[in-house]
Design a protein around this motif. Sequence first.
Motif, PDB file in Angstrom:
ATOM      1  N   ARG A   1      -8.426   1.931  10.274  1.00 40.20           N
ATOM      2  CA  ARG A   1      -8.317   3.271   9.678  1.00 40.20           C
ATOM      3  C   ARG A   1      -8.999   3.340   8.323  1.00 40.20           C
ATOM      4  O   ARG A   1      -8.627   4.158   7.479  1.00 40.20           O
ATOM      5  CB  ARG A   1      -6.837   3.641   9.504  1.00 40.20           C
ATOM      6  CG  ARG A   1      -6.128   3.949  10.809  1.00 40.20           C
ATOM      7  CD  ARG A   1      -4.618   3.919  10.623  1.00 40.20           C
ATOM      8  NE  ARG A   1      -4.095   4.992   9.759  1.00 40.20           N
ATOM      9  CZ  ARG A   1      -3.089   4.827   8.903  1.00 40.20           C
ATOM     10  NH1 ARG A   1      -2.534   3.639   8.754  1.00 40.20           N
ATOM     11  NH2 ARG A   1      -2.668   5.837   8.169  1.00 40.20           N
TER      12      ARG A   1
ATOM     13  N   THR B   1      -7.317   7.943   1.135  1.00 40.26           N
ATOM     14  CA  THR B   1      -6.086   8.667   1.485  1.00 40.26           C
ATOM     15  C   THR B   1      -5.935  10.000   0.733  1.00 40.26           C
ATOM     16  O   THR B   1      -5.120  10.834   1.111  1.00 40.26           O
ATOM     17  CB  THR B   1      -4.846   7.826   1.130  1.00 40.26           C
ATOM     18  OG1 THR B   1      -4.869   7.562  -0.288  1.00 40.26           O
ATOM     19  CG2 THR B   1      -4.824   6.523   1.896  1.00 40.26           C
TER      20      THR B   1
ATOM     21  N   HIS C   1      -7.065   3.179   3.009  1.00 41.46           N
ATOM     22  CA  HIS C   1      -6.651   2.300   4.091  1.00 41.46           C
ATOM     23  C   HIS C   1      -7.781   1.334   4.390  1.00 41.46           C
ATOM     24  O   HIS C   1      -8.948   1.703   4.310  1.00 41.46           O
ATOM     25  CB  HIS C   1      -6.392   3.098   5.380  1.00 41.46           C
ATOM     26  CG  HIS C   1      -5.304   4.119   5.270  1.00 41.46           C
ATOM     27  ND1 HIS C   1      -3.995   3.782   5.020  1.00 41.46           N
ATOM     28  CD2 HIS C   1      -5.324   5.464   5.388  1.00 41.46           C
ATOM     29  CE1 HIS C   1      -3.255   4.886   4.996  1.00 41.46           C
ATOM     30  NE2 HIS C   1      -4.048   5.927   5.202  1.00 41.46           N
TER      31      HIS C   1
ATOM     32  N   LYS D   1       0.818  -1.216   0.000  1.00 42.83           N
ATOM     33  CA  LYS D   1       0.000   0.000   0.000  1.00 42.83           C
ATOM     34  C   LYS D   1       0.855   1.270   0.000  1.00 42.83           C
ATOM     35  O   LYS D   1       0.343   2.373   0.150  1.00 42.83           O
ATOM     36  CB  LYS D   1      -0.928  -0.015   1.213  1.00 42.83           C
ATOM     37  CG  LYS D   1      -1.979  -1.122   1.120  1.00 42.83           C
ATOM     38  CD  LYS D   1      -2.978  -1.069   2.236  1.00 42.83           C
ATOM     39  CE  LYS D   1      -4.398  -1.332   1.794  1.00 42.83           C
ATOM     40  NZ  LYS D   1      -5.026  -0.302   0.993  1.00 42.83           N
TER      41      LYS D   1
END
Length: 498
Positions: free
Chosen positions: A475, A479, A471, A387
Amino acid sequence: MEYFTTTSKASNRAADCIIVGVYDRGTLSAAAKDIDSASGGEIGKRVKNGDVSTKVGEAAVLNNVPGVRADRIVVAGLGKASKLDQAAFRKACAAAVGTVSKTKTRQIVNFLTLETVDSATPYYLARATAESIGDTLYRFTEMKSGKKPPVMPLKKVGIAIAKRGDAKRAELGARHGDAVNVGVSLAKDLGNLPGNVCTPGYLARTAQTLAKGNGKLSVKVLNESEMKRLGMHSLLSVTAGTAEPAKLIVMQYKGAASDAPVVLVGKGVTFDSGGISLKPGPAMDEMKFDMCGAAGVIGTMATVAALELPINLNVLVPAVENLPGGRATKPGDIVKSMSGQTIEILNTDAEGRLILCDAITYSRRFKPAAVIDVATLTGACVIALGKHHSGLMSYSDTLADEILAAGIQAGDRGWRLPLGEDYARQLSSNFADFANIGGREGGAITAGCFLGKFADGLDWAHLDIAGSAWHSGARKGATGRPVPMLAELLLKRAGALP
Ligand code: BES
Ligand code: MN
Ligand code: ZN
């Protein structure tokens, strides 16, 4: 947000909150040292007793520090001095702001900008300050009923500079960072909205709202019959199973008199069920994020428009919902793309490339200087890069290097994957010009090769943001990437960087 620069000493500065730093083994930053001596050793004492951590990403609030004018001192860990790069700097700022985010702080002055951070200039340190504050204070509460959790009422951000001569550039950095925040926040909002709200029509209305009252920005939205007339049968095959009307959103920003535009194409699948090649149930909700490419390019447009950059930028968003249904496209169906090339759809879940290819063909009418498509395109990219990096593919080394450099500078990095005939051959079809899937091996790359077949003669690059756009887990949320990377690229092309 209001930004200002200051050359005053940390201990003399009146503010709700001041950010200073401490390195490994208790070495104090210049501003921390100043506060330490003004307060009779308060900071050193608390580093020693463990109240204050020196780790990057950790920070502690000190209230009522004697001998200083600020209400609160936040001490952020800076780790090893030799390792303080822009990424660590951003992380430290974010941690510092995070510790006071539930307080009533209205004004923060960041003294970390006085530290040596790689070779970063006052411009980039001011910009990183603004961006990390924006990122940290972002909340998505639109869909919550009742009382919203408190976010600090921050109004003013001060940037400490070593000398007056740095003020202009630091102020510019803060202004640019603030504009990046506008784009990032919009991209996050669009990404976080559920599929029943953020439909293709919603994306189109968002684009139109952005253009309202802006003389440099115009928006056109094509409906399905207009797309049919253009021969976009590949794009339309994806929307066949849903009642939600597909849109092709065309945004044109004209900030320069004559230059050929950069075209950004964003994948706008507002929900990806996979279609007839239905996805498995677990985490399918996250396929509401399958329009994060669209969100990223619309967000970037918002940033460019906010700064009125002297550049021409077009944004194209093919927006659809991918659902199964009685009229849905079936595996084995063959469609003719707008380019004239025929595609055997062996998997209806490889839908992103089917909408992007027609949008890339459409981009040719603008005689673009460059075309960059942005898409949550493949799970394979997440397996390859995780990620942290977005996957970058291009036949142009120059364009690829430009994008990678922008990503490094913006703290929003990409990593290049190869393209080429060896991979492209995996797409061969017995019945059509090629298929829409190329097997499990190199899945991110064969998807890139598929798009490359529509980019012949264009200066084109493809960004796979399947890993970086949101995410998962606790969370869970968008982003805003790759707005910082694309904004940096366009700031550079516009000649707006100091
Ligand atoms: N939107 C997905 C890609 C994706 C999956 C992004 C998971 C992030 C997390 C895309 O439309 C897709 O379904 N791709 C398939 C392609 C395959 C069928 C060749 C994939 O990656 O499994
Ligand atoms: Mn899919
Ligand atoms: Zn998808």
